[in-house]
Scaffold this motif. Sequence first.
Motif, PDB file in Angstrom:
ATOM      1  N   TRP A   1      -3.485   0.346  -4.952  1.00  0.00           N
ATOM      2  CA  TRP A   1      -3.532   0.520  -3.490  1.00  0.00           C
ATOM      3  C   TRP A   1      -4.939   0.296  -2.967  1.00  0.00           C
ATOM      4  CZ3 TRP A   1      -6.577   3.946  -1.031  1.00  0.00           C
ATOM      5  CH2 TRP A   1      -6.825   5.191  -1.576  1.00  0.00           C
TER       6      TRP A   1
ATOM      7  N   ILE B   1       0.842  -1.202   0.000  1.00  0.00           N
ATOM      8  CA  ILE B   1       0.000   0.000   0.000  1.00  0.00           C
ATOM      9  C   ILE B   1       0.876   1.251   0.000  1.00  0.00           C
ATOM     10  CG2 ILE B   1      -1.617   1.366   1.388  1.00  0.00           C
ATOM     11  CD1 ILE B   1      -2.845  -1.397   2.248  1.00  0.00           C
TER      12      ILE B   1
ATOM     13  N   VAL C   1      -5.781  -2.403  -0.104  1.00  0.00           N
ATOM     14  CA  VAL C   1      -6.527  -2.070   1.115  1.00  0.00           C
ATOM     15  C   VAL C   1      -7.643  -3.092   1.329  1.00  0.00           C
ATOM     16  CG1 VAL C   1      -8.099  -0.385   2.169  1.00  0.00           C
ATOM     17  CG2 VAL C   1      -5.953   0.379   1.157  1.00  0.00           C
TER      18      VAL C   1
END
Length: 72
Positions: free
Chosen positions: A53, A41, A57
């Motif tokens: 990213w 990330i 997540v």
Amino acid sequence: MKGLKWLSTFLLVGGGIIIALHIPESKWGFISFLIGHMVLIWIFVKENETALWTQAVGVLLIDFLSIYYWFQ
């Protein structure tokens, strides 16, 4: 940055191997996944890779859920 990418690769592959072995220590593979995804990330945010990213997540949330259930 290249070193961090390799670090996350080792953490993710190593964690996957530990989980696949289905041994009592397998729960620690999820910790390895968690750290590996956190590194990814950070890399993806620095490289402006929004889709990647965001995906990482999502997987990080799965890591937290897995850790919660395995460490109870």
